[in-house]
Design a protein around this motif. Structure first.
Motif, PDB file in Angstrom:
ATOM      1  N   ILE A   1       0.837  -1.190   0.000  1.00 60.93           N
ATOM      2  CA  ILE A   1       0.000   0.000   0.000  1.00 60.93           C
ATOM      3  C   ILE A   1       0.878   1.247   0.000  1.00 60.93           C
ATOM      4  CG2 ILE A   1      -1.982  -1.110   1.099  1.00 60.93           C
ATOM      5  CD1 ILE A   1      -1.063   0.190   3.764  1.00 60.93           C
ATOM      6  N   ASN A   2       0.353   2.290  -0.618  1.00 64.13           N
ATOM      7  CA  ASN A   2       0.959   3.613  -0.551  1.00 64.13           C
ATOM      8  C   ASN A   2       0.088   4.443   0.380  1.00 64.13           C
ATOM      9  OD1 ASN A   2       2.403   5.956  -0.984  1.00 64.13           O
ATOM     10  ND2 ASN A   2       1.488   6.383  -2.981  1.00 64.13           N
ATOM     11  N   PRO A   3       0.461   4.520   1.660  1.00 64.21           N
ATOM     12  CA  PRO A   3      -0.413   5.176   2.639  1.00 64.21           C
ATOM     13  C   PRO A   3      -0.564   6.668   2.376  1.00 64.21           C
ATOM     14  CG  PRO A   3       1.223   3.781   3.720  1.00 64.21           C
ATOM     15  CD  PRO A   3       1.641   3.931   2.292  1.00 64.21           C
ATOM     16  N   GLU A   4      -1.542   7.247   3.054  1.00 58.68           N
ATOM     17  CA  GLU A   4      -1.816   8.671   2.869  1.00 58.68           C
ATOM     18  C   GLU A   4      -0.984   9.537   3.802  1.00 58.68           C
ATOM     19  OE1 GLU A   4      -5.923   8.227   3.621  1.00 58.68           O
ATOM     20  OE2 GLU A   4      -6.467   7.946   1.505  1.00 58.68           O
ATOM     21  N   PHE A   5      -0.358   8.939   4.812  1.00 65.17           N
ATOM     22  CA  PHE A   5       0.452   9.727   5.733  1.00 65.17           C
ATOM     23  C   PHE A   5       1.884   9.829   5.214  1.00 65.17           C
ATOM     24  CE2 PHE A   5       1.487   5.460   7.164  1.00 65.17           C
ATOM     25  CZ  PHE A   5       2.821   5.548   7.531  1.00 65.17           C
ATOM     26  N   HIS A   6       2.604  10.792   5.742  1.00 66.12           N
ATOM     27  CA  HIS A   6       4.011  10.982   5.391  1.00 66.12           C
ATOM     28  C   HIS A   6       4.839  10.925   6.663  1.00 66.12           C
ATOM     29  CE1 HIS A   6       7.684  12.462   3.584  1.00 66.12           C
ATOM     30  NE2 HIS A   6       7.722  13.453   4.457  1.00 66.12           N
ATOM     31  N   THR A   7       5.973  10.229   6.601  1.00 60.43           N
ATOM     32  CA  THR A   7       6.882  10.159   7.732  1.00 60.43           C
ATOM     33  C   THR A   7       8.101  11.014   7.433  1.00 60.43           C
ATOM     34  OG1 THR A   7       6.172   7.938   8.357  1.00 60.43           O
ATOM     35  CG2 THR A   7       8.313   8.647   9.157  1.00 60.43           C
ATOM     36  N   LYS A   8       8.391  11.936   8.319  1.00 59.36           N
ATOM     37  CA  LYS A   8       9.576  12.784   8.130  1.00 59.36           C
ATOM     38  C   LYS A   8      10.833  11.999   8.507  1.00 59.36           C
ATOM     39  CE  LYS A   8       9.517  14.771  12.790  1.00 59.36           C
ATOM     40  NZ  LYS A   8       9.489  16.010  13.596  1.00 59.36           N
ATOM     41  N   GLY A   9      11.964  12.526   8.081  1.00 60.46           N
ATOM     42  CA  GLY A   9      13.235  11.980   8.555  1.00 60.46           C
ATOM     43  C   GLY A   9      13.923  11.017   7.626  1.00 60.46           C
ATOM     44  N   SER A  10      13.303  10.650   6.497  1.00 64.40           N
ATOM     45  CA  SER A  10      13.959   9.710   5.598  1.00 64.40           C
ATOM     46  C   SER A  10      14.803  10.470   4.583  1.00 64.40           C
ATOM     47  CB  SER A  10      12.941   8.829   4.864  1.00 64.40           C
ATOM     48  OG  SER A  10      12.233   9.577   3.904  1.00 64.40           O
TER      49      SER A  10
ATOM     50  N   MET B   1       9.611   6.989  -0.027  1.00 68.24           N
ATOM     51  CA  MET B   1       9.127   5.997  -0.988  1.00 68.24           C
ATOM     52  C   MET B   1       7.632   5.744  -0.848  1.00 68.24           C
ATOM     53  SD  MET B   1      12.346   3.344  -0.897  1.00 68.24           S
ATOM     54  CE  MET B   1      11.807   2.430  -2.335  1.00 68.24           C
ATOM     55  N   GLY B   2       6.950   6.596  -0.103  1.00 65.80           N
ATOM     56  CA  GLY B   2       5.514   6.466   0.066  1.00 65.80           C
ATOM     57  C   GLY B   2       4.953   7.750   0.636  1.00 65.80           C
ATOM     58  N   GLY B   3       3.602   7.831   0.707  1.00 64.61           N
ATOM     59  CA  GLY B   3       2.960   9.014   1.235  1.00 64.61           C
ATOM     60  C   GLY B   3       2.839  10.143   0.229  1.00 64.61           C
ATOM     61  N   LYS B   4       3.195   9.877  -1.027  1.00 59.03           N
ATOM     62  CA  LYS B   4       3.113  10.847  -2.115  1.00 59.03           C
ATOM     63  C   LYS B   4       3.015  10.052  -3.404  1.00 59.03           C
ATOM     64  CE  LYS B   4       7.000  12.819  -1.056  1.00 59.03           C
ATOM     65  NZ  LYS B   4       8.168  13.729  -1.128  1.00 59.03           N
ATOM     66  N   PRO B   5       2.766  10.694  -4.557  1.00 57.46           N
ATOM     67  CA  PRO B   5       2.692   9.930  -5.805  1.00 57.46           C
ATOM     68  C   PRO B   5       3.981   9.143  -6.055  1.00 57.46           C
ATOM     69  CG  PRO B   5       1.849  12.147  -6.137  1.00 57.46           C
ATOM     70  CD  PRO B   5       2.450  12.129  -4.754  1.00 57.46           C
ATOM     71  N   ARG B   6       3.845   7.846  -6.198  1.00 57.80           N
ATOM     72  CA  ARG B   6       4.993   6.956  -6.365  1.00 57.80           C
ATOM     73  C   ARG B   6       4.581   5.774  -7.240  1.00 57.80           C
ATOM     74  NH1 ARG B   6       8.311  10.322  -5.320  1.00 57.80           N
ATOM     75  NH2 ARG B   6       9.757  10.369  -3.556  1.00 57.80           N
ATOM     76  N   GLN B   7       5.588   5.150  -7.880  1.00 56.86           N
ATOM     77  CA  GLN B   7       5.330   3.929  -8.649  1.00 56.86           C
ATOM     78  C   GLN B   7       5.144   2.716  -7.749  1.00 56.86           C
ATOM     79  OE1 GLN B   7       8.264   5.510  -8.328  1.00 56.86           O
ATOM     80  NE2 GLN B   7      10.005   4.305  -9.129  1.00 56.86           N
ATOM     81  N   PHE B   8       5.395   2.902  -6.461  1.00 57.58           N
ATOM     82  CA  PHE B   8       5.344   1.779  -5.526  1.00 57.58           C
ATOM     83  C   PHE B   8       3.956   1.655  -4.903  1.00 57.58           C
ATOM     84  CE2 PHE B   8       9.627   3.705  -5.227  1.00 57.58           C
ATOM     85  CZ  PHE B   8      10.344   2.697  -5.841  1.00 57.58           C
ATOM     86  N   GLY B   9       3.439   0.447  -4.896  1.00 61.72           N
ATOM     87  CA  GLY B   9       2.250   0.163  -4.123  1.00 61.72           C
ATOM     88  C   GLY B   9       0.946   0.684  -4.706  1.00 61.72           C
ATOM     89  N   ILE B  10      -0.122   0.409  -3.972  1.00 61.76           N
ATOM     90  CA  ILE B  10      -1.486   0.773  -4.346  1.00 61.76           C
ATOM     91  C   ILE B  10      -1.941   1.867  -3.400  1.00 61.76           C
ATOM     92  CG2 ILE B  10      -3.849  -0.085  -4.614  1.00 61.76           C
ATOM     93  CD1 ILE B  10      -2.549  -2.956  -4.741  1.00 61.76           C
ATOM     94  N   ASP B  11      -2.414   2.976  -3.947  1.00 61.18           N
ATOM     95  CA  ASP B  11      -2.920   4.039  -3.087  1.00 61.18           C
ATOM     96  C   ASP B  11      -4.035   3.494  -2.198  1.00 61.18           C
ATOM     97  OD1 ASP B  11      -1.177   5.738  -4.343  1.00 61.18           O
ATOM     98  OD2 ASP B  11      -2.716   6.846  -5.445  1.00 61.18           O
TER      99      ASP B  11
ATOM    100  N   TYR C   1       6.381   0.517   2.783  1.00 60.32           N
ATOM    101  CA  TYR C   1       7.778   0.930   2.968  1.00 60.32           C
ATOM    102  C   TYR C   1       7.830   2.413   2.656  1.00 60.32           C
ATOM    103  CZ  TYR C   1      12.868   0.590   2.958  1.00 60.32           C
ATOM    104  OH  TYR C   1      14.204   0.741   3.257  1.00 60.32           O
ATOM    105  N   MET C   2       8.112   3.222   3.675  1.00 52.99           N
ATOM    106  CA  MET C   2       7.929   4.662   3.549  1.00 52.99           C
ATOM    107  C   MET C   2       9.184   5.437   3.178  1.00 52.99           C
ATOM    108  SD  MET C   2       4.759   4.824   3.961  1.00 52.99           S
ATOM    109  CE  MET C   2       4.545   6.599   3.986  1.00 52.99           C
ATOM    110  N   GLY C   3      10.361   4.873   3.407  1.00 48.82           N
ATOM    111  CA  GLY C   3      11.563   5.621   3.084  1.00 48.82           C
ATOM    112  C   GLY C   3      12.812   4.956   3.619  1.00 48.82           C
TER     113      GLY C   3
END
Length: 423
Positions: A145-154, A158-168, A193-195
Motif C-alpha cells: 500500500i501507498n499510505p496517505e500519511f508521510h513520515t519525516k526523517g527519511s 518511498m511512500g505518502g506521495k505519488p509513487r510507482q510503488f504500491g497501491i494508493d 515501505y515509507m523511506g
C-alpha cells in the motif's frame, strides 16, 4: 606492514590484499553477526528480520545471516535464486517490486514463497490468472500500500506521495469487488515501505505505528486477513561526520510497544521488518591501493586502483551536497591525520572521487586506503563496467579465516558475452 595496520579478526589487511589483490571488498562476519543479533535480541519476538538483498546480494552474506535466522526480501529472478542457494527457506522469502515481468510472476507462483507482494491491481489480476493456469489454490499475496500519511526523517521518501510503488489506499478501498472476485489468490496481508536512511528513532516509531494502524483500518474496511504485515525498514547508518546513529534501545522499545498493541487485535499475525543497509553496511570495507600520490595546483591527490566504478555510493549519489564516507588509511590505521588528500580512482572522469580533502596520515604509493561502512550498495549500485575494469573481488573473514566469496572479474568475463561481426 606497519604497527598500526588495520586488521580484521586478527588478519592484517596487507595479508588479505596480498592474497586476493586490490581493489576488493572485505566483509567481517563478526560485525555482521553482532549487528543482526544485537537487533534480534531487542526486537519483539513476533517481528521477523528480513534482509533486503538489493543492499548486498553476495550469497555468503545472505547465507550467513540466514543461519542467524534472517529471511530474504527479493526483487528479481537472480535474487530469488540467490536466496534459495543461500539456504533461505521459501517460507522465509517474499518477492516484491513495482515492475515484475511475467517470467518473474510465474517463478513466484512456482516457488511456494511466504508471499508475493503485489504493487498494483493489474498485477494482482495477472497473478490470479497465472495461479488458475498453474492449478494453484490460495496463492499467498500481500498488497503493498501507498499510505496517505508521510513520515519525516527519511533520506528518500518511498511512500505518502505519488509513487510507482504500491497501491494508493483510496484505490484499495474502492476495489473490494475486485478482491472478492479473486479465484486463486489469497490476500493475506499488507506491506508498506515509507523511506530509507532514517536516523531518528522517533521517526521510525511513528512510521511503524502509522503503518500498523493503516493495516488494522484497511483490514476492517476491506476484509483483508492479516496473517502478515511488513512494516518496512529504512534503518539508517551514520555515514557522514555530522550524523548520529540510531538509538537502538529507544527504537526497539518504541517499536515493541506498537507491535504489542497491534497484536492484541491481531494475535498470531507475522510481522516483518525488512532491512538492508543497517544490517550489512557496518561489516564492509572497500580496500583500494594507492598507485600515485601527486600534487595539482596546491591540492594533494591519491590516485588509487579502484574508485567510484566499485563504490558509486561513496560519491553521494542522490545528495545535493557531496559528503565523504569514512575514508581511512588502512596501512597507518592508528596514526593521526596530518594532511588532507583527495582520494580518486583510475577512471577518466573528474567525478571519480571517493573522498574530497580527507584528513589522513601521510600516504605513499602502495599504501592501502579503505572506505568504511561499505557493506551495502557497493558493487550492486556501481558502474563496474565503466572503462571495462570489471567488478572487484569480495572476501569474507569468518572465524579468523579469509574466504573468497566472489572472484574479481577477468577480461574473459567481460568479453565472453560479446559477439564480433565479421565485416
Amino acid at each position: 606492514m606497519t604497527a598500526s595496520e588495520f586488521q580484521v579478526q586478527g588478519l592484517l589487511v596487507s595479508e588479505i590484499a596480498a592474497e586476493f589483490g586490490t581493489p576488493l571488498y572485505v566483509y567481517d562476519a563478526d560485525v555482521l553477526h553482532d549487528v543482526y543479533q544485537g537487533l534480534r535480541d531487542r526486537m519483539h519476538p513476533a517481528v521477523d528480520i528480513f534482509l533486503s538483498l538489493k543492499a548486498n546480494p553476495n550469497i555468503s552474506v545472505i547465507g550467513f545471516l540466514g543461519t542467524l535466522g534472517a529471511g530474504a526480501e527479493v526483487s528479481s529472478l537472480a535474487e530469488l535464486e540467490t536466496a534459495r542457494r543461500a539456504g533461505i527457506a521459501p517460507q522465509n522469502t517474499i518477492f516484491l517490486g513495482p515492475g515484475k515481468t511475467r517470467a518473474e510472476l510465474e517463478a513466484c507462483v512456482a516457488a511456494d514463497l511466504h508471499a508475493i507482494v503485489c504493487e498494483s491491481l493489474d498485477e494482482l489480476k495477472a497473478l490470479d490468472d497465472l495461479a488458475v493456469a498453474a492449478g494453484r489454490d490460495r496463492l499467498p499475496v500481500m498488497l503493498r500500500i501507498n499510505p496517505e500519511f508521510h513520515t519525516k526523517g527519511s533520506a528518500l521518501a518511498m511512500g505518502g506521495k505519488p509513487r510507482q510503488f504500491g497501491i494508493d489506499v483510496a484505490e484499495l478501498r474502492a476495489s473490494q469487488q475486485l478482491l472478492k472476485g479473486l479465484r486463486r489468490v489469497h490476500v493475506m496481508g499488507l506491506h508498506a515501505y515509507m523511506g530509507t536512511r532514517f536516523l531518528n528513532h522517533e521517526d521510525l516509531i511513528h512510521n511503524t505505528r502509522e503503518i500498523l494502524a493503516a493495516a488494522d483500518e484497511l483490514s476492517a474496511e476491506t476484509g483483508i486477513e492479516l496473517r502478515t504485515v511488513d512494516f518496512g525498514g529504512g534503518f539508517g547508518v551514520p555515514y557522514f561526520s555530522n550524523e548520529t546513529g540510531l538509538d537502538i534501545p529507544a527504537l526497539t522499545d518504541g517499536i515493541n510497544d506498537a507491535v504489542g498493541e497491534f497484536l492484541q487485535k491481531h494475535p498470531g499475525c507475522r510481522l516483518i521488518n525488512e532491512l538492508g543497509r543497517y544490517l550489512t553496511a557496518p561489516c564492509g570495507t572497500y580496500v583500494t591501493r594507492a598507485l600515485f600520490v601527486k600534487e595539482s595546483m596546491g591540492e594533494q591527490f591519491v590516485v588509487a586502483d579502484g574508485g567510484t566504478n566499485h563504490h558509486m555510493a561513496a560519491v553521494g549519489v542522490g545528495s545535493f551536497v557531496k559528503r565523504n564516507f569514512p575514508v581511512r588509511s588502512l596501512t597507518r590505521y592508528a596514526e593521526e591525520p596530518v594532511r588532507t588528500y583527495t582520494v580518486t580512482g583510475p577512471l577518466c572522469t573528474p567525478n571519480d572521487v571517493i573522498g574530497k580533502r580527507v584528513a589522513l596520515p601521510p600516504v605513499a604509493a602502495g599504501d592501502l586506503i579503505g572506505v568504511e561502512l561499505s557493506g551495502a550498495y557497493g558493487p550492486s549500485a556501481s558502474p563496474g563496467l565503466f572503462l571495462s575494469h570489471g567488478f572487484p573481488a569480495e572476501v569474507m573473514v569468518h572465524n579468523g579465516t579469509a574466504h573468497l566469496v566472489r572472484r574479481r572479474d577477468t577480461i574473459e568475463d567481460l568479453l565472453d558475452k560479446q559477439q564480433l561481426i565479421v565485416f
